[in-house]
Each structure stands twice: as structure tokens, then as C-alpha cells.
Design an enzyme around this catalytic site. Structure first.
Site: not given
Length: 694
Positions: A482, A485
Site C-alpha cells: 500500500e 501506491h
């Protein structure tokens, strides 16, 4: 109205002040302002230029986008009745506005006039890309439909948005509706101490909520931090079977808690009908073709060929994996047949026997403070930045806030970090943008991101002080994913919001940076600095790391074909499945499994009813992107391997410059070629996954 915090998001959102009753007046006002802006800019007197038309349009709609982004975020992380009601009340209105926007022929004409006019040649690559993307998106939004068909197209989008929200809510409600409280301690055999402590705390909390402050026992739920350890470690086979059945049938007619109103099956059929009708109206044969227009892949056939070729290479390894697991379960565990609720438990036992360690043993070394410090050190070393704690209002006391600066102390971006699972929080892990990078007359507006996970919160004490949370290695990998990202969003150097960060990046390439970052969870130089045993404080022993490394591709063939199964099911569902015919979604899934799978769940399993990625998460006919982008990410990481250093400064600088910083200014394939100097190859992924025949 002036004291409504959703009406002024020029700074960071005031999560300490925002309430559900702010939503309707704020969104109504912002919708009116956005519509007035559109009406003003579509006047014939407004020139079709960047400064007269595109920039004012972006700036006029941005306040609505930001406010609705905050409301959507709170609906995901704090899905309590008042927030759910506030979100769902305004969802049709917001969906209708964006549908109208996408079908506005006057706006479409302005963009086409700009593209055909003399100014276009003088625009920067970023601005040209935005104009091109807008023209493409107008066509996909039905702008070229006859006027008498536009209302129907708008109805399709509104209904689909409402159904997607309902799908997610049903799944969360079903997950929360089932729990098992054990009262016999012998049923806890095999479970780690921290999981037992969390179950005891959960029982106490549930008891207090129901007026029984002295409630005892151990309460287990279908949330990942509770469900996962039971399936992996609980020796009680009956407990595993009950929890597996409840988890596998959430939001379906087979759910043991009943609740037929939460059944997602009718929503699935209706969503597929809406998507198919939308595709036909746009002149495409199916929704898969619509989905692929803004992606790297050129056609459903290309994706199907890619997935089946990957399956062809992976399935022999998967068959070898399952044969070994079944033989071990039969000969050593006396489990014959090996049932689905035995799979994770038996796999853990085989892992321990084959590699002489357990994931629970490893978990004790990944304490939250050390993991975060190690993660930030990787980011700082790779990209020559600094990560620092920062302050901002947050939506829950668990949430923390950080800033990223360059070496000169200049702010690049900020992010919220929400790590722990909560009952009112949507499951899974994700990154979302709170604000994109953009250059304004007042200067550069830096990006802000939400990073959300669902890990176990801290439990227990040591020397009178709370122990830190501990994470499994898989959870650490999820966190790195994550954050990848987040870095894509935060480290962009593009000043046009439409193509900064993840903006404008093809959906089947957005997983490249996230999967790239996962590789650092397997580097000894990283792990030795980011681990400290929760009790002794000792770092991860090299011997234990070597065992982890040897087991890295443990059952990787099975894991690969499982991802291919999901991807094929998704694509075929949107490619040639007729939702208006007598076809059955579950029968299609069975056909896919017969083609690629090696593990077959029971007939009562209802996987589609919880497949949020494609029914509530934007991955419809796009789930293949995980495996597609994994080819790209593995190949990018191979550049560091070829340099002989996972932190090679020159390679890191090029990855930052050619992949992260450029956002969606150019195609993802062009960015990959700029970094690697050639087209992608699957060789590195197959090698990393241990699926290369010696």
C-alpha cells in the site's frame, strides 16, 4: 453554511469537526457551484483554450471532488449508521452530476476544439495527455449518444453506483453479524497467545456492549485478524469448519446467521446486466471491451491468452504443491480427505516440518515501531527523501499522520496511516488520494494520501507497559504494497492533477509500484534493521531469515493459479457471460476452476458474493491487472538485482524519475521502456516465484 468544514478543504480535512449532518448541505452547495461553473464555461463566448476553459473547469469541480472524497473515505473507515445514511443519501446526486458531466456535449465539443486547434501543439505533454484522456472518457461516458438515450445511460450509472455501495455494506454487515464465543479453553489449542488475548478482549467488549460487564470466554469473528489465525493455527477442526462456512457464505443465501436481506447474489446479477447494457449502448460487444479501453491490454483476447499462458506455466507447480500437501495431511496429520477448512492449518504444519519455523514465530519479531522505522528507511534510502511525523486532525485515535520531504527540507507530500481493524471499517487494505499534486497561481499544492490496513491492534503488557502490535510477514508485505501506491501518488513531479501520481495511469499498471515495494520485505539488509522481538528486543536471527527465504515460494504454484482463477472468472463474467440468459455465475466459476484450479471448495461456497474488487471496487474486468502488473514490477526489480544492490542509487533515481515521478503523462509501457530500455518480460516473475524448471 460558513462553519461547514466540508466547504473549505483548501487545507487538510478537519476530521475533528466533520459530522454526518454536514454532508447534505455541503454537497448540495458544491453541486450547485459545480453546475454553475460548467454552465458558464460551456457558453459559446468562452474560448476553447487551456487557461480559459480547462483550468477553470478543473478548479470549479475540484471542491466537490475533494468533499465527496472525504465523505467516501469516512464511509469506508467509519461505516456507522449516520455516516452510511449521509453517504447513501447523496450518492445518487453525486453520481448523477458526474454522469451529466460525462455526457455534456458542449464540454466535449470544447475539448475536441482544443485538440484540433493551434494551441494543442504548444501544450506540455501532461496537458496534451489530459485533453486526449478527456476526449476518450467523454466517449466512454456516453457523450456521443443520441439525446434520447442519455437519460437511460445516466440511470444505469446511478443504479450501478448504488448497488456497488450496497454490495460493500452487505458484506461488512454480514461480517459483523457472525461471531463465535468459546467457553472451553481446550478449544483454543494451537492458537497463538496474542490471538487468544485479542479474543478475550473482544468477548469482554461485546459483553459490555450488551450490558454484561463480566462476560467471559473468547470471541472470534470473521474479520481478518481473528479469522485468519483460527484457520491457520486452531487445532479444533470443528471450529475451523464452522468459521470457514460462515466466512465462505457471507452475504449469501447460505449464510449460517440467516439475514436474507444481505444476500449479494441479486446485486451481482443486476450489476452485470447494467454493465452489459452500458457496453451495448456505447457500441461495444461486452463490458470487458469497455473496461480495457483505458488500460494497457488491447483486447479481452490478449488478456485471456496472457492468463492462460500463465496458468499453463504455473499449474504443474500447483499440482505438485497440492499433491505434497495432501500426502502430508494424510500421512502425518491423519486428514483424508483434506478439507478446505484444513488447508491453511495443514499448510502451516507442512511449513513448520519442511522449514523448521512457523509464521507465528516470525511474527514476534515484526513489532510495529521497528516495521515503520524500517519501512521509512527503505523509502528514504531509495528515493533520497525524509519521512517525519506530522500533525493533523484524524478520524480515529489510532490514525497517525506523516510528511515526506526532500533532502532540502521541501514538503513533497503527506499521508494518513490507519493500521488496525475495526468493526465499523471496511475490510482489506487500500490507498486513496485525499489531494493530488497541482500547480496553482499560489504555488504547488502538495499531494495527500490515505493508507489503510486491517491489522491486529496491540494486546498485552510488558513491565506494566502496553506491548506494541506485532505483524505477520504477510501483513508487513501488505503494508509495503500500500505504501508503494502511496509513493506513486506522493512522489510525483507532475503539476497537472489529471495526470499526477496515479492520475491517468492505466488501471492494469497501477500495481507496478506497490508490487515493486514488496520485494524489500525479502531483503536481509532491510529485515535485520526492521525487526525486534516483542519480548527480548533481539533482531530477527539470520538463521530464521534463511528459513523464510527457503520457504518464500512455499505453495506459490497454488497461490498463482488461485489469482489466475479470480482473474479469469472476472474477465469471462464481463466478456461472454449473458446476465439476461439462463447462465449461472457459480457454474461459470466452476468451469474456470475446472480449467485452472487445483483446489475445489464445497458447492455451498459463495465466493462471488464477497468479491468486492469487481463488484464494489473498480476492478470489473480488471482483476487481471494484479498479475499483469506483477510482470512489470518483477522486471523492474530485476534491474536492481542486475545492479547488484537493492538500493543502487542510480537505479533508484531512474525508477523514481521514469516510473513514479511521471504519473500518467505518458503510457505505462513507455515509462517501463524508459526505465528498462526494452519491453517487459515475464522471466523475472517466474524466477521470483520459483516457477522455472532447472
Amino acid at each position: 453554511m460558513n462553519d461547514n468544514p466540508l466547504l473549505d478543504l483548501s487545507g487538510l480535512p478537519r476530521f475533528d469537526l466533520i459530522r454526518p449532518d454536514h454532508v447534505r448541505p455541503a454537497i448540495d452547495a458544491l453541486l450547485a457551484a459545480a453546475r454553475a461553473c460548467v454552465e458558464r464555461l460551456t457558453d459559446e463566448s468562452v474560448p476553447a483554450t487551456w487557461d480559459d476553459f480547462v483550468r477553470p473547469l478543473d478548479e470549479g469541480i475540484d471542491p466537490l471532488s475533494r468533499a465527496w472524497g472525504v465523505v467516501s473515505h469516512l464511509h469506508s473507515v467509519n461505516d456507522v449508521p449516520p455516516w452510511r445514511e449521509a453517504y447513501n443519501e447523496q450518492l445518487p446526486e453525486v453520481t448523477r452530476f458526474y454522469s451529466e458531466l460525462g455526457q455534456n456535449l458542449a464540454l466535449f465539443s470544447k475539448y475536441r476544439a482544443l485538440a484540433a486547434g493551434p494551441e494543442y501543439a504548444t501544450l506540455s505533454p501532461a496537458r496534451k495527455r489530459i485533453v486526449d484522456n478527456e476526449i476518450r472518457d467523454f466517449r466512454l461516458s456516453g457523450a456521443e449518444l443520441p439525446d434520447d438515450q442519455k437519460p437511460r445511460f445516466q440511470e444505469l450509472q446511478e443504479e450501478a453506483a448504488a448497488l456497488a455501495a450496497k454490495f460493500s455494506e452487505n458484506l461488512l454487515d454480514a461480517t459483523n453479524a457472525w461471531a463465535e464465543t468459546l467457553t472451553d479453553e481446550k478449544d483454543l489449542a494451537g492458537l497463538p497467545a496474542d490471538v487468544i488475548a485479542a479474543a478475550r478482549a473482544s468477548a469482554g467488549k461485546a459483553g459490555a456492549k450488551n450490558g454484561d460487564a463480566n462476560a467471559g470466554g473468547w470471541r472470534f469473528t470473521l474479520h481478518a485478524p481473528s479469522y485468519g489465525p483460527v484457520m491457520q493455527y486452531a487445532d479444533c477442526r470443528e471450529l475451523r469448519a464452522r468459521m470457514y462456512r460462515a466466512y465462505a457464505t457471507r452475504a449469501s443465501e447460505m449464510f449460517p446467521a440467516g439475514l436474507p436481506e444481505l444476500d449479494n447474489a441479486p446485486l451481482i446479477r443486476r450489476l452485470l446486466q447494467l454493465r452489459a447494457e452500458e457496453a451495448r449502448m456505447l457500441g461495444y460487444r461486452n463490458f470487458a471491451e469497455v473496461s480495457l479501453v483505458p488500460k494497457m491490454a488491447e483486447s479481452p483476447r490478449q488478456v485471456l491468452d496472457f492468463l492462460r499462458e500463465m496458468a499453463r506455466k504455473a499449474k504443474p507447480f500447483a499440482e505438485k504443491d497440492i499433491a505434497a500437501l495432501r500426502a502430508f495431511a494424510r500421512d502425518e496429520l491423519r486428514l483424508d480427505p483434506l478439507e478446505p477448512w484444513d488447508m491453511a492449518w495443514a499448510s502451516e504444519k507442512l511449513l513448520q516440518k519442511r522449514y523448521a519455523f512457523s509464521e507465528q514465530e516470525v511474527k514476534q519479531y515484526f513489532t510495529e515501531p521497528k516495521v515503520l522505522a524500517g519501512l521509512f528507511r527503505v523509502i528514504e534510502t531509495l528515493f533520497s527523501v525524509t519521512v517525519k511525523p506530522d500533525t493533523a486532525p484524524v478520524w480515529h485515535e489510532d490514525v497517525r499522520f506523516f510528511r515526506i520531504e526532500n533532502r532540502s527540507g521541501e514538503l513533497l507530500g503527506q499521508f494518513y496511516l490507519d493500521l488496525y481493524a475495526r468493526e465499523e471499517k471496511k475490510g482489506g487494505a487500500w490507498m486513496n488520494d485525499a489531494r493530488s499534486r497541482r500547480e496553482t497561481a499560489a504555488g504547488v499544492e502538495t499531494p495527500v494520501a490515505y493508507l489503510v490496513c486491517n491489522f491486529s491492534r496491540p494486546v498485552g503488557e510488558k513491565n506494566g507497559q502496553p506491548k506494541p502490535a506485532t505483524f505477520t510477514h504477510d501483513e508487513v508485505t501488505t503494508l509495503f504494497h500500500e505504501v508503494g501506491h502511496g509513493l506513486h501518488h506522493l512522489l510525483t513531479q507532475v503539476g497537472e492533477a489529471g495526470v499526477s501520481g496515479l492520475g491517468g495511469v492505466e488501471w492494469d499498471a497501477v500495481e507496478l509500484p506497490s508490487q515493486f515495494m514488496e520485494n524489500y520485505c525479502w531483503e536481509w539488509a532491510v529485515l535485520k534493521e526492521m525487526t525486534a522481538h516483542v519480548d527480548s528486543g533481539e533482531p530477527l536471527p539470520r538463521e530464521l531469515f534463511d528459513k523464510m527465504l527457503a520457504a518464500r515460494n512455499f505453495l506459490s504454484g497454488m497461490q498463482t493459479v488461485r489469482q489466475i482463477e479470480f482473474s479469469l472468472f472476472d474477465l469471462l463474467l464481463h466478456n461472454d457471460f449473458d446476465p439476461d440468459g439462463d447462465g449461472d455465475v457459480l457454474r461459470l466459476l466452476e468451469e474456470v476452476r475446472n480449467e485452472v484450479a487445483v483446489v475445489f471448495p464445497p458447492d455451498w461456497h459463495r465466493f462471488p458474493n464477497s468479491f468486492s474488487h469487481i463488484f464494489a471496487g473498480g476492478y470489473a474486468a480488471g482483476y487481471y491487472g494484479y498479475k499483469w502488473a506483477e510482470v512489470l514490477s518483477a522486471d523492474c526489480y530485476a534491474a536492481f538485482e542486475e545492479a547488484g544492490n537493492p538500493f543502487d542509487p542510480e537505479t533508484g533515481r531512474r525508477f523514481l524519475d521514469e516510473i513514479l515521478a511521471v504519473g500518467g503523462v505518458r503510457s505505462a509501457l513507455d515509462s517501463f521502456r524508459a526505465f528498462r530500455g526494452r519491453d517487459p518480460s515475464p522471466d523475472a516473475l517466474l524466477r521470483h516465484s520459483g516457477m522455472v524448471v532447472a
